[in-house]
Structures are given as C-alpha cells and as structure tokens.
Scaffold this motif. Structure first.
Motif, PDB file in Angstrom:
ATOM      1  N   VAL A   1      37.737  94.288  17.674  1.00 40.73           N
ATOM      2  CA  VAL A   1      39.061  94.283  17.044  1.00 40.73           C
ATOM      3  C   VAL A   1      40.107  93.809  18.050  1.00 40.73           C
ATOM      4  CG1 VAL A   1      38.305  96.240  15.650  1.00 40.73           C
ATOM      5  CG2 VAL A   1      39.752  96.650  17.644  1.00 40.73           C
ATOM      6  N   PRO A   2      41.245  93.317  17.579  1.00 40.91           N
ATOM      7  CA  PRO A   2      42.326  92.966  18.507  1.00 40.91           C
ATOM      8  C   PRO A   2      42.819  94.211  19.238  1.00 40.91           C
ATOM      9  CG  PRO A   2      42.738  92.093  16.297  1.00 40.91           C
ATOM     10  CD  PRO A   2      41.593  93.039  16.170  1.00 40.91           C
ATOM     11  N   PHE A   3      43.145  94.069  20.513  1.00 43.73           N
ATOM     12  CA  PHE A   3      43.622  95.234  21.249  1.00 43.73           C
ATOM     13  C   PHE A   3      44.934  95.750  20.671  1.00 43.73           C
ATOM     14  CE2 PHE A   3      45.535  97.501  24.915  1.00 43.73           C
ATOM     15  CZ  PHE A   3      44.530  98.457  25.053  1.00 43.73           C
ATOM     16  N   ALA A   4      45.664  94.901  19.979  1.00 45.31           N
ATOM     17  CA  ALA A   4      46.900  95.347  19.324  1.00 45.31           C
ATOM     18  C   ALA A   4      46.612  96.455  18.315  1.00 45.31           C
ATOM     19  CB  ALA A   4      47.578  94.169  18.629  1.00 45.31           C
TER      20      ALA A   4
ATOM     21  N   ALA B   1      47.030 101.491  29.812  1.00 47.83           N
ATOM     22  CA  ALA B   1      46.614 100.725  28.633  1.00 47.83           C
ATOM     23  C   ALA B   1      45.801  99.505  29.042  1.00 47.83           C
ATOM     24  CB  ALA B   1      47.837 100.307  27.819  1.00 47.83           C
ATOM     25  N   HIS B   2      46.225  98.861  30.120  1.00 46.60           N
ATOM     26  CA  HIS B   2      45.502  97.682  30.611  1.00 46.60           C
ATOM     27  C   HIS B   2      44.096  98.063  31.067  1.00 46.60           C
ATOM     28  CE1 HIS B   2      44.778  93.757  32.278  1.00 46.60           C
ATOM     29  NE2 HIS B   2      44.567  94.258  33.475  1.00 46.60           N
ATOM     30  N   LEU B   3      43.962  99.250  31.679  1.00 45.60           N
ATOM     31  CA  LEU B   3      42.635  99.717  32.090  1.00 45.60           C
ATOM     32  C   LEU B   3      41.722  99.885  30.874  1.00 45.60           C
ATOM     33  CD1 LEU B   3      43.145 102.431  34.867  1.00 45.60           C
ATOM     34  CD2 LEU B   3      41.970 100.240  35.083  1.00 45.60           C
ATOM     35  N   LEU B   4      42.240 100.490  29.812  1.00 49.68           N
ATOM     36  CA  LEU B   4      41.426 100.660  28.618  1.00 49.68           C
ATOM     37  C   LEU B   4      41.053  99.302  28.028  1.00 49.68           C
ATOM     38  CD1 LEU B   4      40.074 102.416  26.510  1.00 49.68           C
ATOM     39  CD2 LEU B   4      42.254 102.511  25.277  1.00 49.68           C
ATOM     40  N   GLU B   5      41.982  98.386  28.027  1.00 47.19           N
ATOM     41  CA  GLU B   5      41.680  97.047  27.504  1.00 47.19           C
ATOM     42  C   GLU B   5      40.564  96.396  28.319  1.00 47.19           C
ATOM     43  OE1 GLU B   5      44.006  93.003  26.068  1.00 47.19           O
ATOM     44  OE2 GLU B   5      44.968  94.329  27.525  1.00 47.19           O
TER      45      GLU B   5
END
Length: 207
Positions: free
Chosen positions: A22-25, A60-64
């Motif tokens: 899915v899109p990270f958005a 959030a960037h880490l999770l992405e």
C-alpha cells in the motif's frame, strides 16, 4: 497476501493487506498526527531509549524504511472500501530487539529463544477513533495469524490486556490488543505475568 474478513455489520467486509502493498500515505493516515501512534510509529520494541530523542518525522521515516526493506512484516493495513482504517504490527520476534527486555515477555513467554525467526509477535494495533468498536482490531488479529502462518511462522505470540482485571483502562493502553479479542482469533493464554496482562499464543505445530 490479501484477506477479506467479515467483521460485523459496520463495516461488513474489511480488506486487509501487507503494508508493503500500500502507499505509505495510507499508513500515515492510520497513525495520524496526534496521540501515541504518531509519536511512536511502532518503534517501541525496536529502538533503544537513547534514540528516542528523534522527532516524529524521523520515526515515521524509520517505519517506512522497515516496510520497504523488510522481508516479512512489519504490519498489515485494513481498509473499509478505499479508506485505511487500521494497522496491526506483526513480524518475526528477531526484528524486535527490545521485546525480551519487557517484563511481560521475559517472565511470561514459554519460548525464550528470541533469535528464532519462526516465532512471530503481534505487538500493536492502531485504529483511528472514527473506526473503533467496529471489529477492525479483531479482523486484523485474524489476518495477522494467517499472514504469519503463510510466511513460515511456527508460533504467533501476543500480549493481551485484560480490561476486566483493572478498574479502568484508558483506550491508549489497549494498543497491544485485548485478551478477549485474541481468544476470538484462536489464541490460547499460556501465561499471566501480571493480573491484567496475558501472554497468548497460536501454535501451528508441535516442537
């Protein structure tokens, strides 16, 4: 993996897919911008305390990155139609280096080999307020067991909260999932390290 799970009359069917698809958005839409999810981004069992000074955007960037780079996990997203309505963190325990340091796990899990990638853990649910009390968490729990089994899990472990054992449980404290929800998903209680927290497991094969 794509799973359609009947939850209840509201909504009738949830589509549940791995976060990699899915899109990270859509992940961001579930976690939101306020409250505990937006300040943790499912890093609680991954980062040492010394690294919790980073900002929410960095978390959030880490999770992405973990979603993009991970072989399996770190989670599933539930949809009601095209709307993302929930998240469940599920992945092999070796991906969660902080898990063995938690008292409920250290004292309650019957499986203490935390390098065993065939043991998976469900550690967090995020359901935005507008979509709660509609079966989203329960549907995610069922789908998480299915997903883990499809990717080689021998055991799926969870750490349920028992609201009946406490006078009052704030909604924010229910992020690990509840005992009753896991029971409906087929989990058995294997330990009760504290009156209000249970270690629960689904085992797919005998040791």
């Amino acid at each position: 993996m794509q799973s359609e799970v009947t939850a209840d009359a509201r909504p009738p069917v949830l589509k549940i897919v791995p976060a990699q698809q899915v899109p990270f958005a859509d992940v961001e839409a579930v976690f939101g911008t306020k409250g505990d999810p937006a300040t943790c981004w499912c890093q609680w069992y991954k980062l040492p305390r010394s690294e919790w000074s980073m900002g929410n955007a960095e978390l959030a960037h880490l999770l992405e990155q973990q979603i993009t780079e991970g072989e399996h996990g770190p989670g599933l997203i539930a949809y009601d139609g095209d709307t993302p309505v929930g998240w469940c963190a599920v992945e092999p325990r070796p991906a969660l280096p902080g898990l063995p340091r938690k008292r409920i796990v250290a004292q309650g899990s019957p499986d203490q080999d935390f390098d065993d990638a065939s043991i998976w853990a469900i550690t967090c649910f995020v359901v935005p307020r507008a979509h709660r009390k509609r079966g989203v968490g329960g549907a995610l729990a069922v789908a998480a067991v299915d997903y883990a089994r499809q990717h080689g899990a021998r055991v799926v472990e969870a750490y349920g909260v028992d609201p009946a054992a406490r006078a009052k449980v704030p909604a924010a404290d229910l992020f690990p999932g509840t005992v009753s929800m896991f029971e409906r998903a087929g989990f058995l209680e294997v330990a009760r390290p504290t009156p209000s927290r249970a270690v629960m497991q689904v085992r797919f094969s005998d040791d």
